[in-house]
Motif scaffolding. Sequence first.
Motif, short mmCIF file in Angstrom:
data_model
loop_
_atom_site.label_atom_id
_atom_site.label_comp_id
_atom_site.label_asym_id
_atom_site.label_seq_id
_atom_site.Cartn_x
_atom_site.Cartn_y
_atom_site.Cartn_z
N TYR A 1 -10.34 1.58 1.11
CA TYR A 1 -9.38 1.88 2.19
C TYR A 1 -8.05 2.34 1.58
CZ TYR A 1 -12.29 -0.35 5.84
OH TYR A 1 -13.28 -0.66 6.74
N ARG A 2 -7.61 1.63 0.52
CA ARG A 2 -6.31 1.98 -0.09
C ARG A 2 -6.35 3.40 -0.66
NH1 ARG A 2 -5.15 -1.25 2.38
NH2 ARG A 2 -4.34 -3.34 2.05
N ARG A 3 -7.49 3.75 -1.28
CA ARG A 3 -7.61 5.11 -1.86
C ARG A 3 -7.49 6.17 -0.76
NH1 ARG A 3 -11.50 3.31 -5.91
NH2 ARG A 3 -13.30 3.77 -4.61
N GLN A 4 -8.09 5.88 0.40
CA GLN A 4 -8.03 6.85 1.50
C GLN A 4 -6.62 6.89 2.11
OE1 GLN A 4 -10.31 9.08 2.09
NE2 GLN A 4 -11.71 8.19 0.58
N ASP A 5 -5.97 5.71 2.20
CA ASP A 5 -4.57 5.68 2.69
C ASP A 5 -3.70 6.57 1.80
OD1 ASP A 5 -5.23 3.89 4.63
OD2 ASP A 5 -4.50 2.12 3.55
N ARG B 1 0.85 -1.19 0.00
CA ARG B 1 0.00 0.00 0.00
C ARG B 1 0.89 1.23 0.00
NH1 ARG B 1 -2.52 2.08 5.76
NH2 ARG B 1 -0.63 1.90 6.99
N VAL B 2 0.38 2.31 -0.61
CA VAL B 2 1.03 3.62 -0.48
C VAL B 2 0.20 4.38 0.53
CG1 VAL B 2 1.56 5.78 -1.63
CG2 VAL B 2 1.94 3.63 -2.81
N VAL B 3 0.87 4.88 1.56
CA VAL B 3 0.13 5.61 2.59
C VAL B 3 0.80 6.96 2.83
CG1 VAL B 3 1.38 4.40 4.44
CG2 VAL B 3 -0.78 5.51 4.95
N LEU B 4 -0.02 7.98 2.96
CA LEU B 4 0.49 9.29 3.37
C LEU B 4 0.14 9.45 4.85
CD1 LEU B 4 -0.52 11.86 0.57
CD2 LEU B 4 1.70 10.82 0.95
N SER B 5 1.14 9.30 5.71
CA SER B 5 0.85 9.39 7.15
C SER B 5 0.93 10.86 7.59
CB SER B 5 1.82 8.52 7.94
OG SER B 5 3.15 8.88 7.62
N ILE B 6 0.15 11.69 6.93
CA ILE B 6 0.13 13.13 7.24
C ILE B 6 -0.41 13.30 8.66
CG2 ILE B 6 -0.90 15.36 6.59
CD1 ILE B 6 -1.22 14.28 3.76
N PRO B 7 0.24 14.15 9.50
CA PRO B 7 -0.31 14.38 10.83
C PRO B 7 -1.81 14.71 10.71
CG PRO B 7 1.80 15.46 10.61
CD PRO B 7 1.46 14.91 9.26
N TYR C 1 -17.28 10.82 0.86
CA TYR C 1 -18.19 9.68 0.80
C TYR C 1 -17.77 8.85 -0.40
CZ TYR C 1 -22.47 7.05 0.00
OH TYR C 1 -23.38 6.04 -0.19
N ASP C 2 -17.67 7.52 -0.22
CA ASP C 2 -17.24 6.68 -1.34
C ASP C 2 -17.98 5.34 -1.25
OD1 ASP C 2 -15.95 5.53 -3.44
OD2 ASP C 2 -13.93 5.56 -2.55
N GLU C 3 -18.66 4.97 -2.34
CA GLU C 3 -19.38 3.68 -2.33
C GLU C 3 -18.93 2.78 -3.47
OE1 GLU C 3 -23.52 4.94 -2.64
OE2 GLU C 3 -23.34 5.13 -4.82
N LYS C 4 -17.93 3.24 -4.25
CA LYS C 4 -17.52 2.49 -5.45
C LYS C 4 -16.39 1.51 -5.10
CE LYS C 4 -16.52 3.44 -10.29
NZ LYS C 4 -15.26 2.73 -10.39
N ASP C 5 -16.40 0.35 -5.70
CA ASP C 5 -15.38 -0.71 -5.55
C ASP C 5 -15.47 -1.41 -4.19
OD1 ASP C 5 -14.28 -0.15 -8.08
OD2 ASP C 5 -13.07 1.47 -7.24
N SER C 6 -14.57 -2.41 -4.03
CA SER C 6 -14.58 -3.18 -2.78
C SER C 6 -14.11 -2.30 -1.63
CB SER C 6 -13.62 -4.37 -2.92
OG SER C 6 -12.29 -3.88 -2.91
N ILE C 7 -14.44 -2.73 -0.42
CA ILE C 7 -14.06 -1.91 0.75
C ILE C 7 -12.53 -1.81 0.86
CG2 ILE C 7 -14.10 -3.80 2.47
CD1 ILE C 7 -15.56 -0.30 3.03
#
Length: 513
Positions: A453-457, A399-405, A443-449
């Motif tokens: 999660y990855r998109r939000q990470d 996963r690519v994650v931006l751990s922004i404070p 708000y996001d309802e498209k694709d698998s959960i």
Amino acid sequence: MTQEEVFKNLTAHCKEYGFIFQSSEIYDGLSAVYDYGQLGVELKNNIKNYWWQAMVRLHDNIVGIDSAIFMHPKIWEASGHVAAFNDPLIDNRDSKKRYRADVLIEDFLAKLEEKINKEVEKGRRKFGETFDEEQFRATNPNVLRIKAKYDETHARMVKALDNNDLEEMRQIIIDSDIVCPISGTKNWTDVRKFNLMFSTQLGNVSGEDGTIYLRPETAQGIFVNFLNVQKTGRMKIPFGIAQIGKAFRNEIVARQFIFRMREFEQMEMQFFIKPGTELDWFAKWKETRLQWHKAIGLGDDKYRFHDHDKLAHYANAATDIEFNFPFGFKELEGIHSRTDFDLGNHQRMSGRKIQYFDPETQESYVPYVIETSIGVDRCVLAVLSSSYHEEALEGGDTRVVLSIPPALAPVKVAVLPLVKKDGLPEKAREILTALRVDFNCQYDEKDSIGKRYRRQDAIGTPYCVTVDHDTLTDGTVTIRYRDTMEQERVPIDALRNIIFDKVSLNSLLTKNI
Ligand code: GAP
């Protein structure tokens, strides 16, 4: 992966997810000019807000202003920018590339420092536990030889810069065998001065009379409003005036993404003090500003002070707060003791008395100034570059994650219905409506959960709230934490407090008190 590759990936990531775009991209771009996208602007606004609250709200003797970008051209004569805001430039005749002569020499010095550190590491490996670094640095012949070269070159550069000796700058480059990184040759031109201010014409007046400049710093807008603010705000010295705004410089060496831009934003504060107290205030502001940076939580070891060898034309003491960017420690903020240079010159040029009457001593004087000046874009880059991680997960996934404070993250919470039916979207939208009053939500309802999660990470959202069938009956949701990926079941009513604690700017501001 090398730091260079990570930086390249970060730049691509910023574009892919709507943080930062090359300006005028459909026309092949405009060099060293960038646009902030839908997420970049949120991050940038959060940083500006944090600075403003920490400087203006937390200090009862600092107020803010917003002055115009266009100013009377005499201001830039008084400030010394017309005469002295120059870079020493040198061209390589073979590659036709232009460089800042002082940057070429500084890069050479950094290489010597690296060589010394390599020798020290060799010694450490050789002598093991008995290794005494201090003694090694003081006695090892290789280290001493490189150090002597460093000291000599450094001293020559400082002297040449102080004396504006362009011939000597060129000679240092020749004597140090510095080659062009592109052509690999030493076929250098003379060093010339180049003024960094952009000029334009005011109204329909053309020629010398109508020439005005785009401001290269926001500070002068503060100086020329000193009396306005002091009198209307009944301010007593010591006091400060803060401002956030655009600045423009015709940078020749524009590189490293948003690190050096031609149009950028500054957050500056001029602190007006009694002459003679400047060194105490200089020390105080150094600490206060470092504390502001550290409170963000990127890691205390990412910051260091770097005192200036060559002082700007207006300063009698100056330091940089440097940040460890992927390309090494570089300036993030400048703290300058500007004496009465600016107010004194504006007093002379304008013919207006710009002085402060001290009611206690019954004396009038031109105040001295301590300036703190930070680039918004460099701060954005500091946050993004230290938050960007490519992680290998269990089971071979990545996963690519931006751990922004969390307090600076563009989106604080994403609300996700597990499936797009059975009333879950409606329930999720109900929760979203309640949360968006306090937080920037998606708000996001498209694709698998998992994909969601990855998109939000990837955009650094600290919390995901998942609405499932149980939510409809027991009023609970799953909250997922970005950094640990842990999930917890919590009542809908508890969401606001759980999220608020971490994402509110208060969590940073309390560390500034
Ligand atoms: N008023 C003082 C002043 O302007 P400076 O050190 O030239 O001092 C202050 O600039 C800050 O502005 C720097 O520490 C840096 O963060 C930012 N800055 C300067 N030039 C920049 C550029 N070309 N692109 C992005 N940020 C820049």
